[in-house]
Write a protein that holds these residues in place. Structure first.
Motif, PDB file in Angstrom:
ATOM      1  N   UNK A   9     -23.436  37.590  18.883  1.00  0.00           N
ATOM      2  CA  UNK A   9     -22.312  37.039  18.119  1.00  0.00           C
ATOM      3  C   UNK A   9     -21.697  35.838  18.857  1.00  0.00           C
ATOM      4  N   UNK A  12     -23.758  32.877  18.248  1.00  0.00           N
ATOM      5  CA  UNK A  12     -23.653  32.363  16.872  1.00  0.00           C
ATOM      6  C   UNK A  12     -22.301  31.684  16.602  1.00  0.00           C
ATOM      7  N   UNK A  13     -21.370  31.785  17.568  1.00  0.00           N
ATOM      8  CA  UNK A  13     -20.014  31.263  17.357  1.00  0.00           C
ATOM      9  C   UNK A  13     -19.923  29.766  17.642  1.00  0.00           C
ATOM     10  N   UNK A  18     -25.946  27.424  15.839  1.00  0.00           N
ATOM     11  CA  UNK A  18     -26.445  27.890  14.542  1.00  0.00           C
ATOM     12  C   UNK A  18     -27.418  26.851  13.967  1.00  0.00           C
ATOM     13  N   UNK A  76     -32.427  39.191  13.903  1.00  0.00           N
ATOM     14  CA  UNK A  76     -30.988  39.401  13.702  1.00  0.00           C
ATOM     15  C   UNK A  76     -30.719  40.735  13.015  1.00  0.00           C
ATOM     16  N   UNK A  83     -22.846  43.720  10.311  1.00  0.00           N
ATOM     17  CA  UNK A  83     -22.082  42.941   9.320  1.00  0.00           C
ATOM     18  C   UNK A  83     -22.088  43.659   7.967  1.00  0.00           C
ATOM     19  N   UNK A  87     -18.874  44.826   6.134  1.00  0.00           N
ATOM     20  CA  UNK A  87     -18.549  44.088   4.910  1.00  0.00           C
ATOM     21  C   UNK A  87     -18.096  45.095   3.856  1.00  0.00           C
TER      22      UNK A  87
ATOM     23  N   UNK B   5     -16.607  30.228  10.487  1.00  0.00           N
ATOM     24  CA  UNK B   5     -17.744  30.983  11.035  1.00  0.00           C
ATOM     25  C   UNK B   5     -17.645  31.055  12.552  1.00  0.00           C
ATOM     26  N   UNK B   9     -17.447  34.750  14.275  1.00  0.00           N
ATOM     27  CA  UNK B   9     -18.489  35.232  15.182  1.00  0.00           C
ATOM     28  C   UNK B   9     -17.918  35.424  16.593  1.00  0.00           C
ATOM     29  N   UNK B  76     -16.171  39.646   5.199  1.00  0.00           N
ATOM     30  CA  UNK B  76     -17.259  39.147   6.046  1.00  0.00           C
ATOM     31  C   UNK B  76     -18.360  38.527   5.195  1.00  0.00           C
ATOM     32  N   UNK B  77     -17.993  38.017   4.012  1.00  0.00           N
ATOM     33  CA  UNK B  77     -18.993  37.484   3.080  1.00  0.00           C
ATOM     34  C   UNK B  77     -19.794  36.330   3.680  1.00  0.00           C
ATOM     35  N   UNK B  79     -20.215  35.435   6.754  1.00  0.00           N
ATOM     36  CA  UNK B  79     -21.020  35.847   7.913  1.00  0.00           C
ATOM     37  C   UNK B  79     -22.250  36.609   7.434  1.00  0.00           C
ATOM     38  N   UNK B  80     -22.061  37.497   6.440  1.00  0.00           N
ATOM     39  CA  UNK B  80     -23.183  38.268   5.890  1.00  0.00           C
ATOM     40  C   UNK B  80     -24.228  37.306   5.316  1.00  0.00           C
ATOM     41  N   UNK B  82     -24.738  34.086   6.097  1.00  0.00           N
ATOM     42  CA  UNK B  82     -25.426  33.330   7.154  1.00  0.00           C
ATOM     43  C   UNK B  82     -26.483  34.193   7.835  1.00  0.00           C
ATOM     44  N   UNK B  83     -26.073  35.407   8.223  1.00  0.00           N
ATOM     45  CA  UNK B  83     -26.982  36.312   8.946  1.00  0.00           C
ATOM     46  C   UNK B  83     -28.194  36.628   8.064  1.00  0.00           C
ATOM     47  N   UNK B  84     -27.952  36.900   6.800  1.00  0.00           N
ATOM     48  CA  UNK B  84     -29.046  37.304   5.904  1.00  0.00           C
ATOM     49  C   UNK B  84     -30.068  36.172   5.744  1.00  0.00           C
TER      50      UNK B  84
END
Lengths: 114, 114
Positions: A9, A12-13, A18, A76, A83, A87, B5, B9, B76-77, B79-80, B82-84
């Motif tokens: 995390x 990724x900050x 990113x 990831x 997350x 969420x 973001x 993060x 956390x939409x 972030x979810x 981005x991660x996905x």
């Protein structure tokens, strides 16, 4: 404690880091070309790569004088799972803080009225 | 650049702060009770809450002398998402770095042979 999640995390900050993951998702790249792409010094790029490497998100290998970077094998998955679980917590919270506050205030005014 | 973001993060890059989100997912809590739960000083807990608040993941409201915390409305939409998206990039990388390195080495030995 979950140091891998902490490291990932934290890695990724940062928008540049990113961006590096974005870029490496399209193929391997040398640190020099990444520094060009993101318009930063080689030293600056090396630091970002180190942070990503420690988090297991990027792997590098030196062949001759060129250090080539690619996405790490770790992926990831753990971050996606954390997350996703949380969420849902945000979605499921059935009351806004305002409601709780109103409740507390209501209780107080009942107390002072009694 | 995506400061939200970055902030989210960074806020998630700490086991205690992730624990606070866990705890608040089960209901609101005062900063004092959170400090008890996580066995830390009130000052330490306030700092964690500030980081989470700046990231929009926690909201607080003071009623009388008690500051109550709850999950933020932001969720956390982002972030979810981005991660996905990037989890898929990791899955889709069709070659290990080792393969690329072998290729480069192959090209080199071809060069030196020619």
């Amino acid at each position: 404690m979950d140091p891998p999640l902490d490291l990932a995390f934290a890695a990724l900050a940062d928008a540049t880091r990113r961006g590096i993951i974005d870029r490496l998702g399209r193929g391997h790249a040398s640190i020099t070309s990444l520094a060009d792409t993101f318009q930063m010094t080689l030293t600056g790029m090396k630091k970002h790569i180190q942070v990503l490497e420690r988090a297991g998100l990027v792997v590098t290998q030196k062949v001759g004088r060129v250090r080539t970077c690619g996405l790490g094998k770790r992926g990831l998955e753990a971050e996606a799972e954390w997350i996703e679980t949380h969420r849902k917590l945000f979605e499921a919270r059935f009351e806004a803080l305002d409601d709780i506050i109103s409740e507390i205030e209501q209780e107080r005014s009942n107390d002072s009225a009694s």
